[in-house]
Each structure stands twice: as C-alpha cells, then as structure tokens.
Design a protein around this motif. Structure first.
Motif, PDB file in Angstrom:
ATOM      1  N   ARG A 161       0.081  -5.937   0.223  1.00 44.71           N
ATOM      2  CA  ARG A 161      -1.324  -6.297   0.401  1.00 44.71           C
ATOM      3  C   ARG A 161      -2.159  -5.860  -0.804  1.00 44.71           C
ATOM      4  NH1 ARG A 161      -3.545  -4.523   5.968  1.00 44.71           N
ATOM      5  NH2 ARG A 161      -5.391  -5.180   4.819  1.00 44.71           N
TER       6      ARG A 161
ATOM      7  N   ASN B 277      -5.519   6.753   5.714  1.00 46.19           N
ATOM      8  CA  ASN B 277      -4.520   5.956   6.442  1.00 46.19           C
ATOM      9  C   ASN B 277      -3.919   4.787   5.654  1.00 46.19           C
ATOM     10  OD1 ASN B 277      -7.029   4.706   6.609  1.00 46.19           O
ATOM     11  ND2 ASN B 277      -6.640   3.848   8.625  1.00 46.19           N
ATOM     12  N   PHE B 278      -4.726   4.138   4.815  1.00 40.15           N
ATOM     13  CA  PHE B 278      -4.214   3.096   3.908  1.00 40.15           C
ATOM     14  C   PHE B 278      -4.708   3.506   2.520  1.00 40.15           C
ATOM     15  CE2 PHE B 278      -3.887   1.136   7.981  1.00 40.15           C
ATOM     16  CZ  PHE B 278      -2.838   0.236   7.897  1.00 40.15           C
TER      17      PHE B 278
ATOM     18  N   LEU C 213      -6.754   0.350   0.518  1.00 41.18           N
ATOM     19  CA  LEU C 213      -8.203   0.460   0.736  1.00 41.18           C
ATOM     20  C   LEU C 213      -8.919   0.942  -0.528  1.00 41.18           C
ATOM     21  CD1 LEU C 213      -8.310   1.728   4.445  1.00 41.18           C
ATOM     22  CD2 LEU C 213      -8.596  -0.601   3.574  1.00 41.18           C
TER      23      LEU C 213
ATOM     24  N   ALA D 249      -4.998   2.935  12.355  1.00 40.54           N
ATOM     25  CA  ALA D 249      -5.704   1.880  11.612  1.00 40.54           C
ATOM     26  C   ALA D 249      -6.979   1.615  12.394  1.00 40.54           C
ATOM     27  CB  ALA D 249      -4.863   0.619  11.503  1.00 40.54           C
ATOM     28  N   CYS D 250      -8.046   1.345  11.657  1.00 40.42           N
ATOM     29  CA  CYS D 250      -9.330   1.196  12.337  1.00 40.42           C
ATOM     30  C   CYS D 250      -9.358  -0.037  13.234  1.00 40.42           C
ATOM     31  CB  CYS D 250     -10.427   1.128  11.296  1.00 40.42           C
ATOM     32  SG  CYS D 250     -10.022  -0.075  10.056  1.00 40.42           S
ATOM     33  N   ILE D 251      -8.427  -0.988  12.999  1.00 43.06           N
ATOM     34  CA  ILE D 251      -8.407  -2.179  13.853  1.00 43.06           C
ATOM     35  C   ILE D 251      -7.166  -2.199  14.760  1.00 43.06           C
ATOM     36  CG2 ILE D 251      -9.943  -3.789  12.663  1.00 43.06           C
ATOM     37  CD1 ILE D 251      -7.608  -4.619  10.895  1.00 43.06           C
TER      38      ILE D 251
ATOM     39  N   ARG E 261      -5.387  -8.593   9.486  1.00 47.88           N
ATOM     40  CA  ARG E 261      -6.285  -8.661   8.331  1.00 47.88           C
ATOM     41  C   ARG E 261      -5.557  -9.294   7.162  1.00 47.88           C
ATOM     42  NH1 ARG E 261      -9.459  -3.938   4.832  1.00 47.88           N
ATOM     43  NH2 ARG E 261     -10.539  -5.414   3.483  1.00 47.88           N
TER      44      ARG E 261
ATOM     45  N   TYR F  95     -14.368  -8.806   5.782  1.00 49.97           N
ATOM     46  CA  TYR F  95     -13.888  -7.807   6.733  1.00 49.97           C
ATOM     47  C   TYR F  95     -14.902  -6.678   6.815  1.00 49.97           C
ATOM     48  CZ  TYR F  95     -10.872  -4.092   8.527  1.00 49.97           C
ATOM     49  OH  TYR F  95     -10.340  -3.068   9.266  1.00 49.97           O
TER      50      TYR F  95
HETATM   51  O1  LIG Z   1      -7.764   1.329   8.967  1.00 50.76           O
HETATM   52  C1  LIG Z   1      -8.378   0.313   8.793  1.00 50.76           C
HETATM   53  C2  LIG Z   1      -7.941  -0.626   7.775  1.00 50.76           C
HETATM   54  O2  LIG Z   1      -9.015  -1.411   7.338  1.00 50.76           O
HETATM   55  C3  LIG Z   1      -6.832  -1.444   8.289  1.00 50.76           C
HETATM   56  S1  LIG Z   1      -6.255  -2.462   7.077  1.00 50.76           S
HETATM   57  O3  LIG Z   1      -5.521  -1.713   6.086  1.00 50.76           O
HETATM   58  O4  LIG Z   1      -7.345  -3.118   6.396  1.00 50.76           O
HETATM   59  O5  LIG Z   1      -5.410  -3.444   7.746  1.00 50.76           O
END
Ligand SMILES: O=C[C@H](O)CS(=O)(=O)O
Ligand SMILES: NC(=O)c1ccc[n+]([C@@H]2O[C@H](COP(=O)([O-])OP(=O)(O)OC[C@H]3O[C@@H](n4cnc5c(N)ncnc54)[C@H](O)[C@@H]3O)[C@@H](O)[C@H]2O)c1
Length: 480
Positions: free
Chosen positions: A109, A159-160, A164, A288-290, A444, A450
């Motif tokens: 990604r 987390n990412f 990110l 993950a936030c989503i 995503r 987003y």
């Molecule tokens: O933790 C939230 C992130 O935005 C998820 S993602 O990496 O964008 O899928």
C-alpha cells in the motif's frame, strides 16, 4: 543528504538537514513478540526540534525542486520501496507485532501511496474564476493558484507506521512543502527505511527532518513552534483534540479513531460477511481505526452468521508474527492487552457472553466475539483497538442504522446486503466519512478520500485530497 545506511540494531539519531544527530538520551524499539531490541534511537531535545523546524523552513525558502523533480523523486521512492519490500516489511512486522503477511500488505500500500503522490506533483493547479458577470469585474480575469504552506508537522501513530507516514510526507512533498516528522516511539525503527528510500531516490537534505521521542515532549515542542504552518496528525481522538486546541489559528488535519459499525442484513452473502468481518476485524490484532468492531446482524441471520463467524475465528492461527501461517500477533504492549481483557471482563460482568476468545497470554489476546452486548459497554461505545467483535441483533434496518450511529465516532461503516434499496438507505443513513457496501468497514484503497466526521477527525487523506489540504488557495485577479 549523506546519512549512513541503517543497520537496525545499531544506534540511530535524529535526521536534521544533512546530519544524523546523536544525543545521550535514548529509547529503544523492541520486537513486540520476542522483546528483542531492534533499534536504539536518540530522543530529541527541545533545541533539536527547533533546529529541525529551522532546517525545514530554510529548505522551504530555498526550495529548488520543480514539480517534475518532485514527481521523479517520489516515483523513484515507490520503485525503491518495491525493491526493499521484504526488508521494510520485516522491520514493520517486528516493531508493530503485526504478521509478516499484514506487514507486506502495508508495504504494498505504501508503494501505491508514494506513486499516487508522485502523480499529484504534476497536477497541482488552480482554476479560472467565473467573475466576469460580477459588478465592477469588467476586464478582469481571475484564477486561483495552489501554493505550498511551508513547514508541515507530521505526527504519526504506531499501528501502520510506514504507510500512514507516507500518506502525510509524500503528498506534503508533492505539494512543495517541507516536513518535520515525529513518529510513534514504539514503532520508530521503520522511519529510517523511509528516510533512506527518500534519500536514495534523490530527495535533497532538509525536506524531511525526523525528530523522535515521546508525544508529550517532542510532539508538544513541535506543536508549540509557530513556524510550523500546518499539522497533519493520525492518532487517538484525545491527542487530536489536544493538537487542535493547542495549534491556535494554524491549520490541522486529524485522522482519529472509530468503533466501526457493520450491518449484516438477512439477505446478505453470509459466508462473505463472516469471512470479511473476521479477517478484517482481527487484522493487525484489531489495531486499525477502521477495524470491524460492532456488528449488527438481522435476527433471521443471527444463528447462521454467528456460527460461520465463530468457526472462521477459531481457525485463525495466533502466535509468532514472523511465521508465514500466523494470522494474529500480539498487541502493541502487554498493558494494552490487559486493558482489552479488562474491557471484555467488564462487559461480561454487565451481561455480555463470550462466543469465543477472551483469553490473554502476555501481549496476545485471542480473537474474541461477544454477544448480548449493550450500547453503554466500553467494548461497544468506545474504540477497543484490539481483536474484539461485538454482535448485536436487529429486526428493522432503521433500528440498525440508528444503533450504528449511536457513537461519538464517524470514520467508516460497512453493510452487507443484496438489496440495493437497503444498501442505499445505509449509504445515506450512516453518519460516517465513508460507507463500504458488501465489504467490511476496514476497506481502504489508498487513492480514495479517507477521513472521518464527529470525533473521527477533520480533513481527508488519499494523495489527491491530502494535496488539497496541504496547499493554500491563492486568488489572483488581473485588471486588464
Ligand atoms: O488505523 C487506521 C488506518 O487508517 C487503517 S489503514 O492503514 O488506512 O487501512
Ligand atoms: N483515522 C486514521 O486514519 C487512523 C489511523 C491510525 C490510527 N488511528 C488512531 O490512532 C490511535 C492509536 O494510535 P496511537 O496509540 O499511536 O495514538 P496516539 O494518539 O497515542 O499517538 C499518535 C502520535 O501522537 C503523538 N502524541 C502523543 N501525545 C502528543 C502530544 N501531546 N502532542 C503531540 N503529539 C503527541 C504520539 O507520540 C504518536 O506519535 C487509535 O485511536 C486509532 O484509531 C487513526
């Protein structure tokens, strides 16, 4: 830039201009599964943060990169990342504790994010203004230009850590800004891969400056420096609110949390819904936030859906993230795992039932499904940020949408149904920045806009949309 190549395990400094600055005060980044130290990094002092902003500002004022050069550098960075995928994924997997499969997915990604951003560097443009009919506008021509803001303060979560960061840094550079970046301390090792990739892709020194250390100190010093024109932050709602309240009249983009609702209607493909809710709810151990968190299933489908969800969940392999077959690794810390278990236990004491999971071993929480939950339980009304799904039932779709919206968050939501009218009712009814139909809320694509509403944030990311909020619109009127 003339920064030495990183050998993770060795000491790393702050990246300010063309220097790697080492100091006496340090912190370590550990492998979240084995506990092994994978990097020892200098903690920035207040003066270092000041110097990083000075460097970024001077670079901005002397900016010598044309939009085409920015395109070339970011494109090259994407290509280099493709070549270094395994090495970068390995660091991410170890520092976050996410599985190597998930870490590779994050790198794939990030390649997209860099390449999409490179394309945006060629497209930055304003538009002609339709002013001709306005009184007094005779012989005037009006147009807008998109101007870079200056120094961007980028603050990123654990987390990412890689993708990110790319979502902030690459569009900021594409738009002609310079950056001071503060990553999360727990996952700051992969930052050096990104710095080196940008350097090797030809980014001159001073464009991206890296200051490491705690949010309460280093993040706050960055926030106090009025020379920073804009903050782009991803993290918790609590810190997002603090940043907004302490950045005065300067601009902020905030990507914050969520407790994502997903509706499974009685006509849905239940195999698909169960598979995606499990895989995407437990991806990165639910951090993950989503991540799918709250599932609302129609009463008629409850039994079949729950049994499929339970069976998929119990087949997930929990353990060492570096093993190819592992699906779920540890949370970011044992403290976080304890918090998640406490929330589960509290919900159970309030009447919830564990369908599966609910156990902890160190920082690992077994993937958990809870039923008979109520809206005032923390596992429902707050962001769990762990491998926990709650399942509630409904009989009327309006009731499900209302329950889904009964939260302070509003990032993304999902609905599984084969009825187009039900899907559109949810699309219109969900109070979230994005709605995903027949996939989980966790979907995503990096090109899409987003971001959230309510306590989930301000602004949108995705390179095209990020460039908009990382530039100022300048209005120009020519009196001919
Ligand atoms: O933790 C939230 C992130 O935005 C998820 S993602 O990496 O964008 O899928
Ligand atoms: N919407 C999104 O795109 C998105 C993406 C990933 C994570 N998140 C959210 O992030 C949270 C988890 O990540 P986290 O624990 O790293 O978040 P966090 O808010 O604790 O930290 C995020 C960053 O902010 C820094 N920070 C902390 N206090 C600060 C302060 N006072 N001033 C300036 N900076 C400060 C941290 O050091 C870190 O770099 C969850 O709530 C999750 O939903 C949202």
């Amino acid at each position: 830039m003339s920064i030495s190549k990183s050998q993770l395990g060795s000491h790393r400094g702050l990246i300010i201009g063309d220097q790697e600055i080492f100091g006496e005060s340090e912190f370590t980044v550990k492998d979240k599964f084995s506990g092994e130290v994978i990097a020892t990094i200098t903690k920035a002092g207040k003066k270092d943060v000041e110097n990083a902003v000075t460097e970024a500002l001077n670079t901005f004022h002397n900016d010598e990169l044309t939009p085409y050069q920015r395109y070339e550098i970011l494109k090259k960075a994407g290509e280099l990342l493709k070549e270094r995928k395994e090495q970068v994924a390995f660091t991410i997997a170890r520092e976050v504790g996410k599985t190597i499969k998930d870490a590779r997915g994050e790198v794939d990604r990030a390649i997209q994010t860099l390449i999409l951003s490179s394309e945006e560097a060629k497209r930055i443009a304003g538009e002609e203004l339709p002013i001709a009919a306005s009184p007094g506008a005779e012989n005037r021509v009006g147009f807008t230009m998109r101007m870079p803001i200056g120094v961007i303060g980028a603050i990123t979560p654990f987390n990412f850590p890689f993708n990110l960061a790319c979502h902030k840094i690459a569009p900021a550079l594409a738009a002609g800004n310079t950056v001071v970046w503060k990553p999360a301390t727990t996952t700051a090792a992969s930052a050096y891969h990104l710095i080196e990739i940008l350097q090797d892709a030809g980014l001159p020194s001073g464009y991206v400056n890296l200051v490491c250390g705690s949010g309460a100190q280093v993040g706050d010093w960055l926030l106090q420096d009025e020379r920073v024109g804009k903050y782009t932050f991803t993290g918790s709602a609590e810190v997002g609110r603090y940043i907004k309240e302490n950045s005065g009249l300067r601009k902020v983009s905030l990507e914050l949390g969520n407790n994502s609702p997903n509706i499974v209607h009685h006509d849905a493909d239940l195999d698909l819904a169960a598979k995606l809710c499990a895989l995407k709810g437990f991806n990165t151990s639910g951090q993950a936030c989503i991540s799918v968190q709250r599932i609302y299933v129609h009463k008629q489908a409850e039994e079949a859906f729950l049994s499929k969800l339970k069976s998929i969940t119990e087949n997930l392999k929990v353990g060492n993230p570096l093993e190819e077959e592992t699906d779920i690794g540890p949370l970011i810390s044992e403290g976080e795992a304890e918090r998640v278990i406490n929330w589960i236990d509290e919900a159970v004491s309030q009447g919830a039932e564990i369908v599966t999971g609910g156990k902890r071993d160190g920082a690992i929480v077994t993937p958990t499904i809870l039923k008979k939950v109520e809206n005032d339980m923390k596992v429902v009304c707050e962001e769990v940020f762990g491998p926990v799904l709650t399942v509630s039932t409904y009989e009327d779709i309006n009731e499900a949408i209302e329950a889904a919206n009964n939260t302070d968050y509003g990032l993304q939501s999902g609905i599984f149904t084969t009825d187009l009218n039900i899907a559109m009712k949810a699309v219109k009814g969900f109070k979230t920045g994005g709605v995903i139909v027949n996939d989980a809320s966790t979907f995503r694509a990096d090109a899409m806009p987003y971001g959230g509403i309510k306590n989930s944030g301000i602004g949108r990311e995705g390179p095209r949309y990020a460039v908009e909020v990382l530039t100022e619109l300048k209005t120009v009127i020519l009196n001919l």
